[in-house]
Design a protein around this motif. Structure first.
Motif, PDB file in Angstrom:
ATOM      1  N   ALA A 176       0.826  -1.220   0.000  1.00  0.00           N
ATOM      2  CA  ALA A 176       0.000   0.000   0.000  1.00  0.00           C
ATOM      3  C   ALA A 176       0.857   1.267   0.000  1.00  0.00           C
ATOM      4  N   GLY A 177       1.951   1.227   0.721  1.00  0.00           N
ATOM      5  CA  GLY A 177       2.798   2.414   0.826  1.00  0.00           C
ATOM      6  C   GLY A 177       3.486   2.770  -0.480  1.00  0.00           C
ATOM      7  N   LEU A 178       3.684   1.763  -1.327  1.00  0.00           N
ATOM      8  CA  LEU A 178       4.345   2.031  -2.611  1.00  0.00           C
ATOM      9  C   LEU A 178       3.509   3.009  -3.414  1.00  0.00           C
ATOM     10  N   LYS A 179       2.204   2.725  -3.446  1.00  0.00           N
ATOM     11  CA  LYS A 179       1.300   3.564  -4.216  1.00  0.00           C
ATOM     12  C   LYS A 179       1.198   4.961  -3.576  1.00  0.00           C
ATOM     13  N   LEU A 180       1.071   4.963  -2.233  1.00  0.00           N
ATOM     14  CA  LEU A 180       0.900   6.240  -1.535  1.00  0.00           C
ATOM     15  C   LEU A 180       2.095   7.166  -1.731  1.00  0.00           C
ATOM     16  N   THR A 181       3.298   6.579  -1.794  1.00  0.00           N
ATOM     17  CA  THR A 181       4.469   7.433  -1.983  1.00  0.00           C
ATOM     18  C   THR A 181       4.851   7.538  -3.452  1.00  0.00           C
ATOM     19  N   GLY A 182       4.008   6.971  -4.324  1.00  0.00           N
ATOM     20  CA  GLY A 182       4.195   7.186  -5.754  1.00  0.00           C
ATOM     21  C   GLY A 182       5.285   6.343  -6.386  1.00  0.00           C
ATOM     22  N   VAL A 183       5.722   5.244  -5.696  1.00  0.00           N
ATOM     23  CA  VAL A 183       6.756   4.387  -6.282  1.00  0.00           C
ATOM     24  C   VAL A 183       6.117   3.504  -7.359  1.00  0.00           C
ATOM     25  N   ARG A 184       6.719   3.459  -8.528  1.00  0.00           N
ATOM     26  CA  ARG A 184       6.167   2.674  -9.638  1.00  0.00           C
ATOM     27  C   ARG A 184       7.223   1.707 -10.187  1.00  0.00           C
ATOM     28  N   GLY A 185       6.762   0.735 -10.963  1.00  0.00           N
ATOM     29  CA  GLY A 185       7.667  -0.103 -11.727  1.00  0.00           C
ATOM     30  C   GLY A 185       8.562  -0.990 -10.888  1.00  0.00           C
ATOM     31  N   VAL A 186       8.017  -1.595  -9.825  1.00  0.00           N
ATOM     32  CA  VAL A 186       8.832  -2.477  -8.994  1.00  0.00           C
ATOM     33  C   VAL A 186       8.206  -3.871  -8.968  1.00  0.00           C
ATOM     34  N   ASP A 187       9.008  -4.867  -8.622  1.00  0.00           N
ATOM     35  CA  ASP A 187       8.529  -6.241  -8.538  1.00  0.00           C
ATOM     36  C   ASP A 187       7.849  -6.426  -7.179  1.00  0.00           C
ATOM     37  N   LYS A 188       6.521  -6.346  -7.190  1.00  0.00           N
ATOM     38  CA  LYS A 188       5.786  -6.366  -5.928  1.00  0.00           C
ATOM     39  C   LYS A 188       5.968  -7.670  -5.156  1.00  0.00           C
ATOM     40  N   ASP A 189       5.967  -8.810  -5.870  1.00  0.00           N
ATOM     41  CA  ASP A 189       6.109 -10.092  -5.165  1.00  0.00           C
ATOM     42  C   ASP A 189       7.406 -10.123  -4.347  1.00  0.00           C
ATOM     43  N   THR A 190       8.464  -9.641  -4.966  1.00  0.00           N
ATOM     44  CA  THR A 190       9.760  -9.633  -4.288  1.00  0.00           C
ATOM     45  C   THR A 190       9.724  -8.710  -3.084  1.00  0.00           C
ATOM     46  N   ILE A 191       9.110  -7.547  -3.267  1.00  0.00           N
ATOM     47  CA  ILE A 191       9.053  -6.578  -2.168  1.00  0.00           C
ATOM     48  C   ILE A 191       8.210  -7.120  -1.018  1.00  0.00           C
ATOM     49  N   VAL A 192       7.099  -7.804  -1.350  1.00  0.00           N
ATOM     50  CA  VAL A 192       6.240  -8.367  -0.298  1.00  0.00           C
ATOM     51  C   VAL A 192       7.021  -9.409   0.499  1.00  0.00           C
ATOM     52  N   GLN A 193       7.691 -10.318  -0.189  1.00  0.00           N
ATOM     53  CA  GLN A 193       8.434 -11.360   0.520  1.00  0.00           C
ATOM     54  C   GLN A 193       9.577 -10.754   1.348  1.00  0.00           C
ATOM     55  N   ARG A 194      10.291  -9.839   0.736  1.00  0.00           N
ATOM     56  CA  ARG A 194      11.433  -9.236   1.424  1.00  0.00           C
ATOM     57  C   ARG A 194      10.982  -8.444   2.655  1.00  0.00           C
ATOM     58  N   SER A 195       9.909  -7.671   2.508  1.00  0.00           N
ATOM     59  CA  SER A 195       9.459  -6.818   3.610  1.00  0.00           C
ATOM     60  C   SER A 195       8.900  -7.656   4.755  1.00  0.00           C
ATOM     61  N   LEU A 196       8.110  -8.674   4.415  1.00  0.00           N
ATOM     62  CA  LEU A 196       7.549  -9.528   5.463  1.00  0.00           C
ATOM     63  C   LEU A 196       8.650 -10.323   6.163  1.00  0.00           C
ATOM     64  N   THR A 197       9.669 -10.715   5.409  1.00  0.00           N
ATOM     65  CA  THR A 197      10.792 -11.438   6.010  1.00  0.00           C
ATOM     66  C   THR A 197      11.534 -10.538   6.981  1.00  0.00           C
ATOM     67  N   ARG A 198      11.812  -9.322   6.547  1.00  0.00           N
ATOM     68  CA  ARG A 198      12.544  -8.391   7.425  1.00  0.00           C
ATOM     69  C   ARG A 198      11.722  -8.044   8.664  1.00  0.00           C
ATOM     70  N   ALA A 199      10.396  -8.025   8.519  1.00  0.00           N
ATOM     71  CA  ALA A 199       9.539  -7.708   9.664  1.00  0.00           C
ATOM     72  C   ALA A 199       9.279  -8.938  10.529  1.00  0.00           C
ATOM     73  N   GLY A 200       9.858 -10.090  10.138  1.00  0.00           N
ATOM     74  CA  GLY A 200       9.720 -11.305  10.934  1.00  0.00           C
ATOM     75  C   GLY A 200       8.343 -11.934  10.851  1.00  0.00           C
ATOM     76  N   LEU A 201       7.635 -11.715   9.737  1.00  0.00           N
ATOM     77  CA  LEU A 201       6.264 -12.224   9.629  1.00  0.00           C
ATOM     78  C   LEU A 201       6.085 -13.218   8.485  1.00  0.00           C
ATOM     79  N   TRP A 202       7.061 -13.336   7.604  1.00  0.00           N
ATOM     80  CA  TRP A 202       6.887 -14.118   6.378  1.00  0.00           C
ATOM     81  C   TRP A 202       6.444 -15.557   6.654  1.00  0.00           C
ATOM     82  N   ASN A 203       7.131 -16.230   7.550  1.00  0.00           N
ATOM     83  CA  ASN A 203       6.817 -17.648   7.769  1.00  0.00           C
ATOM     84  C   ASN A 203       5.397 -17.863   8.279  1.00  0.00           C
ATOM     85  N   GLU A 204       4.881 -16.878   9.006  1.00  0.00           N
ATOM     86  CA  GLU A 204       3.522 -17.029   9.548  1.00  0.00           C
ATOM     87  C   GLU A 204       2.440 -16.739   8.527  1.00  0.00           C
TER      88      GLU A 204
END
Ligand SMILES: Nc1ncnc2c1ncn2[C@@H]1O[C@H](COP(=O)(O)OP(=O)(O)OP(=O)(O)O)[C@@H](O)[C@H]1O
Ligand SMILES: [Mg+2]
Length: 287
Positions: free
Chosen positions: A139-167
């Motif tokens: 959601a924040g990507l759109k709000l801050t106007g970031v375009r043209g990124v691989d969302k799947d990668t960002i979702v996995q990476r962000s959830l992993t860094r936040a310690g939530l991916w496995n759950e």
């Protein structure tokens, strides 16, 4: 516009919604957090002065804890660090905030760019409850106007860094509101991380959470500190000692706006405080 004190700036509400020019890098580089420096920061709501000449260095790749009794201006100070203070119509401020040496309030700088580089997590987890876990993260990507990124990668990476991916890896399409409170807070951290900030501001991120969820967030903070600069407000003295490298003790009195009484390495603030008020506060004798 009138200012209640010389040097104060009346801030215009941000109306900046243009897309960002800077693309998100494919993977987060390590050890590249930014240093934030507050120089003589004062703040007002209308004519009420709530912060007085706050000087603080929040070093790159470290955790700085802001402590102090209720109403001493910790949240206001935090919101000044990513230009959210100016969203309150009566808000004014004086002083400078430097992000890697550049003034975030420079008129040539866009608030949206600062808010992307300096993310924020609040006391109460605030995911979009009906939106999927996946969509919450991006959601924040759109709000801050970031375009043209691989969302799947960002979702996995962000959830992993936040310690939530496995759950959540097998239920990314379920609503964010279906997660537990602690998971929702980690989802909010993932949402902040998705836009690849250099700094993460956390305003009492665990105060609505149970001890197990709190511990989980503290572990996440411990992992993030390697590549992000963290500033955390906490009323929990044990937490400040567990998670922070540096500490700043804020205090306000009836006719004295919030100010820093003392700041320094956390071990010194708790072990050998210079000011008796700091000693009393960290020992739980007031506040
Ligand atoms: N939007 C606002 N409008 C007017 N006054 C405000 C606003 N937000 C905060 N204040 C005032 O600014 C002062 C500092 O508030 P702030 O929320 O920064 O304190 P705090 O240290 O974060 O307190 P707490 O520990 O309770 O969260 C208080 O006197 C508060 O009433
Ligand atoms: Mg607060």
């Amino acid at each position: 516009m009138t200012s209640p004190d010389s040097g104060a700036t009346t801030l215009a509400p941000a109306a900046d919604t243009q897309p960002l020019a800077t693309p998100i890098p494919a993977a987060p580089p390590h050890g590249r957090g930014s240093t934030l420096v507050a120089e003589s920061v004062s703040a007002w709501f209308g004519t009420h002065k709530v912060l007085e000449r706050v000087d603080l260095v929040m070093a790159a790749n470290s955790v700085t804890a802001l402590i102090g009794p209720s109403g001493c201006g910790k949240s206001t100070f935090l919101r000044i660090l990513n230009r959210m203070h100016e969203l309150v119509p009566s808000a004014q401020l004086a002083g400078r905030v430097l992000l890697d040496g550049e003034d975030i309030y420079d008129s040539a700088r866009r608030p949206i760019e600062t808010r992307r580089r300096v993310g924020m997590v609040f006391q109460k987890p605030n995911p979009f409850p009906a939106m999927s876990i996946y969509d919450n993260v991006v959601a924040g990507l759109k709000l801050t106007g970031v375009r043209g990124v691989d969302k799947d990668t960002i979702v996995q990476r962000s959830l992993t860094r936040a310690g939530l991916w496995n759950e959540v890896r097998n239920r990314l399409r379920q609503p964010g509101g279906a997660l537990s409170g602690g998971q929702q807070q980690r989802l909010c951290i993932a949402r902040s991380l998705a836009v690849d900030p250099d700094v993460l501001l956390m305003d009492e991120p665990c105060s609505a959470l149970d001890p197990t969820s709190t511990r989980r967030i503290e572990e996440t903070i411990g992992e993030l500190r390697d590549d992000i600069t963290i500033v955390i407000v906490t009323h929990n003295m044990q937490q400040a000692q567990r998670v922070s490298d540096h500490c700043a003790f804020f205090l306000a009195a009836e006719n004295t706006p919030g100010h820093i009484v003392e700041s320094g390495p956390t071990t010194e603030i708790f072990g050998t405080p210079r000011d008796p008020r700091t000693a009393d506060y960290v020992a739980g004798r007031f506040g």
